[in-house]
Design an enzyme around this catalytic site. Structure first.
Site, PDB file in Angstrom:
ATOM      1  N   PHE A  15      65.007  61.861  36.737  1.00 49.38           N
ATOM      2  CA  PHE A  15      65.183  62.415  35.391  1.00 49.38           C
ATOM      3  C   PHE A  15      66.471  61.930  34.722  1.00 49.38           C
ATOM      4  CE2 PHE A  15      62.525  65.604  37.557  1.00 49.38           C
ATOM      5  CZ  PHE A  15      61.429  65.579  36.708  1.00 49.38           C
ATOM      6  N   HIS A  20      65.140  64.790  27.979  1.00 55.58           N
ATOM      7  CA  HIS A  20      65.238  66.203  28.348  1.00 55.58           C
ATOM      8  C   HIS A  20      66.550  66.518  29.067  1.00 55.58           C
ATOM      9  CE1 HIS A  20      62.671  69.524  27.647  1.00 55.58           C
ATOM     10  NE2 HIS A  20      62.080  69.628  28.810  1.00 55.58           N
ATOM     11  N   TYR A  64      65.025  73.245  37.491  1.00 54.63           N
ATOM     12  CA  TYR A  64      64.117  72.580  36.566  1.00 54.63           C
ATOM     13  C   TYR A  64      64.151  73.330  35.237  1.00 54.63           C
ATOM     14  CZ  TYR A  64      62.579  69.490  40.224  1.00 54.63           C
ATOM     15  OH  TYR A  64      62.567  68.554  41.212  1.00 54.63           O
ATOM     16  N   ASN A  66      62.130  74.481  32.948  1.00 57.07           N
ATOM     17  CA  ASN A  66      61.322  75.642  32.575  1.00 57.07           C
ATOM     18  C   ASN A  66      61.737  76.931  33.277  1.00 57.07           C
ATOM     19  OD1 ASN A  66      60.005  73.727  31.098  1.00 57.07           O
ATOM     20  ND2 ASN A  66      58.103  73.813  32.250  1.00 57.07           N
ATOM     21  N   ASP A  91      68.307  69.464  24.479  1.00 60.14           N
ATOM     22  CA  ASP A  91      67.676  68.424  23.659  1.00 60.14           C
ATOM     23  C   ASP A  91      66.860  69.061  22.540  1.00 60.14           C
ATOM     24  OD1 ASP A  91      64.472  68.096  24.800  1.00 60.14           O
ATOM     25  OD2 ASP A  91      65.907  69.150  26.056  1.00 60.14           O
ATOM     26  N   ASN A 112      60.830  75.069  26.415  1.00 57.51           N
ATOM     27  CA  ASN A 112      60.595  75.987  27.531  1.00 57.51           C
ATOM     28  C   ASN A 112      61.879  76.412  28.237  1.00 57.51           C
ATOM     29  OD1 ASN A 112      57.807  76.163  27.185  1.00 57.51           O
ATOM     30  ND2 ASN A 112      57.471  74.284  28.344  1.00 57.51           N
TER      31      ASN A 112
END
Length: 188
Positions: A15, A20, A64, A66, A91, A112
């Site tokens: 990532f 994100h 993570y 969410n 973001d 989220n």
């Protein structure tokens, strides 16, 4: 005013440099700029230091995106902070690439991570710093935010990080409106 800056992102090298993860990117920039290191506890990494007579705590959730809200009970307890000290760096696909927006409060929109935080806190009354990552409208939103920046986009985002690393640590109750004007009028 002490400041608890939480940069949102997803853990893991796959990532790194994705849209994100701009929240993580800004935290990483601040860590390097101030010669700090991140310490890992349960479900987040943090660095705690003093800057201009106030306490600054930098956080990267390891849950993570969410599930970002899951860290807050332990973070608030560990650092004796409240929502009034909180600044979420996140973001935003509704802002053009390189544009920033500082807000005292706001909604969750389609994000989220913000939904998770607001659910955990039971409120949307916390400050947030949006970093524009653009939106190509050609791919799914999920695919877009999880895609890596191109080289030219990454250069612009690094300029954003350089600018914000100079601005955000000095945010306090007395100058918040001035910081909003400065940050929100910037574009890279």
């Amino acid at each position: 005013m002490d400041l608890l800056i939480v940069g949102l992102g997803n853990p893991g090298s796959n990532f790194f440099h994705t849209r994100h993860n701009v929240g993580f990117g800004l935290i990483d920039k601040l860590v390097v700029k101030h010669g700090l290191s991140l310490k890992k506890v349960k479900n987040y990494e943090y660095s705690d230091f003093n800057f201009e007579n106030k306490r600054i705590v930098l956080i990267k959730p390891l849950t993570y995106m969410n599930l970002s809200g899951n860290i807050f009970p332990s973070v608030f307890a560990r650092f004796y902070m409240k929502m009034t000290n909180l600044l979420i760096v996140v973001d935003n696909v509704d802002l053009p690439l390189g544009k920033c927006k500082l807000r005292k409060v706001g909604g969750t929109s389609t994000h989220n991570g913000l939904r998770s935080i607001s659910g955990s806190l039971g409120s949307t009354k916390y400050s947030r710093l949006y970093i524009g990552v653009g939106n190509n409208n050609e791919s799914s939103l999920r695919d877009f935010v999880l895609a890596k920046f191109s080289d030219s986009e990454l250069k612009r985002i690094k300029n954003v990080f350089n600018f914000l690393s100079e601005e955000i640590l000095s945010i306090d109750e007395c100058n918040f409106e001035n910081k909003i004007a400065t940050i929100n009028s910037s574009s890279f």
